[in-house]
Design a protein around this motif. Structure first.
Motif, mmCIF file in Angstrom:
data_model
loop_
_atom_site.group_PDB
_atom_site.id
_atom_site.type_symbol
_atom_site.label_atom_id
_atom_site.label_comp_id
_atom_site.label_asym_id
_atom_site.label_seq_id
_atom_site.Cartn_x
_atom_site.Cartn_y
_atom_site.Cartn_z
ATOM 1 N N THR A 110 0.856 -1.177 0.000
ATOM 2 C CA THR A 110 0.000 0.000 0.000
ATOM 3 C C THR A 110 0.896 1.231 0.000
ATOM 4 N N ILE A 111 1.058 1.858 -1.149
ATOM 5 C CA ILE A 111 2.025 2.940 -1.297
ATOM 6 C C ILE A 111 1.439 4.287 -0.903
ATOM 7 N N GLU A 112 0.160 4.499 -1.123
ATOM 8 C CA GLU A 112 -0.525 5.697 -0.657
ATOM 9 C C GLU A 112 -1.669 5.253 0.253
ATOM 10 N N PRO A 113 -2.023 6.078 1.232
ATOM 11 C CA PRO A 113 -3.125 5.668 2.098
ATOM 12 C C PRO A 113 -4.412 5.573 1.289
ATOM 13 N N ASN A 114 -5.029 4.425 1.282
ATOM 14 C CA ASN A 114 -6.292 4.230 0.578
ATOM 15 C C ASN A 114 -7.426 4.687 1.469
ATOM 16 N N VAL A 115 -8.310 5.468 0.911
ATOM 17 C CA VAL A 115 -9.420 6.015 1.682
ATOM 18 C C VAL A 115 -10.723 5.482 1.122
ATOM 19 N N GLY A 116 -11.562 4.970 1.991
ATOM 20 C CA GLY A 116 -12.876 4.486 1.581
ATOM 21 C C GLY A 116 -13.948 5.053 2.475
#
Length: 363
Positions: free
Chosen positions: A36-42
């Motif tokens: 996970t290279i960038e914070p994933n936002v859901g």
């Protein structure tokens, strides 16, 4: 504004699998660290069966549930606070959330590499906690000199200086900030420091489906640690949540029942997060829409009105309140009024969970 929770943990503990399952947003979930290279936002909607019932009564097709924002943060490793792995670039993302969901590996699987070579929940929790504490310590050490300098001219800053010194000592001893902020005054004063280790924690003990719903010896260790800290624990299976996410909505209750569960992991995370943060919900309901609003428990009517718009809070005059159970019992706003169940409340009124409110305000 949506409640924000950051999902943290070591690499390969099931963070991204859990995130993908409960948000249906496909972050990469591969069997290697730092995928996970960038914070994933859901953003997920908070399930609340009361909304549908209210919508039928007020005859609207527009329903706006409360929302929960989940941030999947790259796996942290020892030394993250000093730049190891992907380093402290990700710690800044944790500072922005309301609560931390700490996923802890509580399953054995030779095909899934453990970054430390063995499954040890207590050690894994200590690793993450230590990095958060060290990051906070570094942050406070950078702030203290400037704070002291300003306090020489602005005496009202002296309590903040005292608290900063207390925090530096405690963090230096390895204690998280949430255990050091002992009084309500300290908690409020401490908010200006944006400390990661001050945030409430929900431990998500990730097990194989065969260990649902009661857990195993690993989850018992997690529950013991949570008990000492005043944190919350959920026993959850990220892989099972992924299976649930693929099922049609109507098939999910039967599948959950077969596992001995009453609700999905998402529902349990939301319920526990609300409890952890002392939050609940009230409603506005009319022909235009039925809307759920998240507020802190104990909020007075003007503060609750501010969840809709700051103008509502500033110009608050009164709140016309109907309890949810009364609205359901009488079947319409008019009949509820005729039964004397609509109340006019002032600024001192504490909004209850399930209240249906119309605000009167003047700007």
């Amino acid at each position: 504004m949506a409640l924000r929770c950051g999902i943290v943990g070591l690499p390969n503990v099931g963070k991204s699998t859990l995130f993908n399952a409960i948000t249906a947003k496909q972050a990469e979930a591969e069997n290697y660290p730092f995928c996970t290279i960038e914070p994933n936002v859901g953003m997920v909607l908070v399930p609340d069966p009361r909304l549908e019932k209210l919508a039928k009564i007020v005859k609207t097709s527009t329903i706006i549930p409360a929302a929960l924002e989940l941030v999947d943060i790259a796996g942290l490793v020892r030394g993250a606070s000093k730049g190891e792995g992907l380093g402290n670039q990700f710690l800044s993302h944790i500072r922005e959330v309301d609560a931390i969901v700490h996923v802890v590996r509580c399953f054995e699987d030779p095909d899934v590499i453990h970054v430390h070579g063995k499954v040890d929940p207590a050690d894994d929790i200590l690793t993450i906690e230590t990095e958060l504490v060290l990051a906070d310590l570094e942050s406070m050490e950078k702030r203290i000199d400037k704070l002291k300098k300003n306090a020489r001219k602005e005496k009202e800053l002296l309590p903040a200086v005292d608290l900063a010194e207390k925090l530096i000592k405690g963090l230096g001893d390895g204690l998280p900030a949430r255990t050091l902020l002992e009084t309500e005054e300290e908690k409020q004063l401490g908010k200006q420091f944006f400390l990661i280790s001050a945030k409430p924690v929900l431990y998500a003990a990730n097990v194989s489906d065969s260990d649902l719903p009661d857990g195993n010896t690993y989850t018992a260790a997690v529950e013991e640690i949570a008990g000492r800290e005043g944190a919350k624990t959920l026993i959850i299976s990220a892989r099972t949540e992924a299976e649930i996410a693929e099922l049609p909505e109507e098939d999910r209750p039967e599948f959950l029942e077969s596992l001995g569960l009453e609700m999905s992991g998402l529902d349990r995370i939301i319920r526990t997060a609300y409890d952890l943060l002392g939050l609940h919900t009230y409603f506005t309901a009319g022909e235009k829409e039925v809307h759920a609003w998240t507020i802190r428990k104990g909020a007075a009517a003007p503060e609750a009105a501010g969840a809709i718009h700051t103008d509502f809070e500033k110009g608050f005059i009164r709140a016309e309140v109907i309890a949810y159970d009364d609205m359901i019992a009488y079947g319409s706003e008019q009949k509820t009024k005729e039964a004397g169940k609509m109340r006019s409340e002032g600024k001192e009124y504490t909004v209850k969970d399930g209240d249906i409110i119309v605000y009167r305000f003047n700007v």
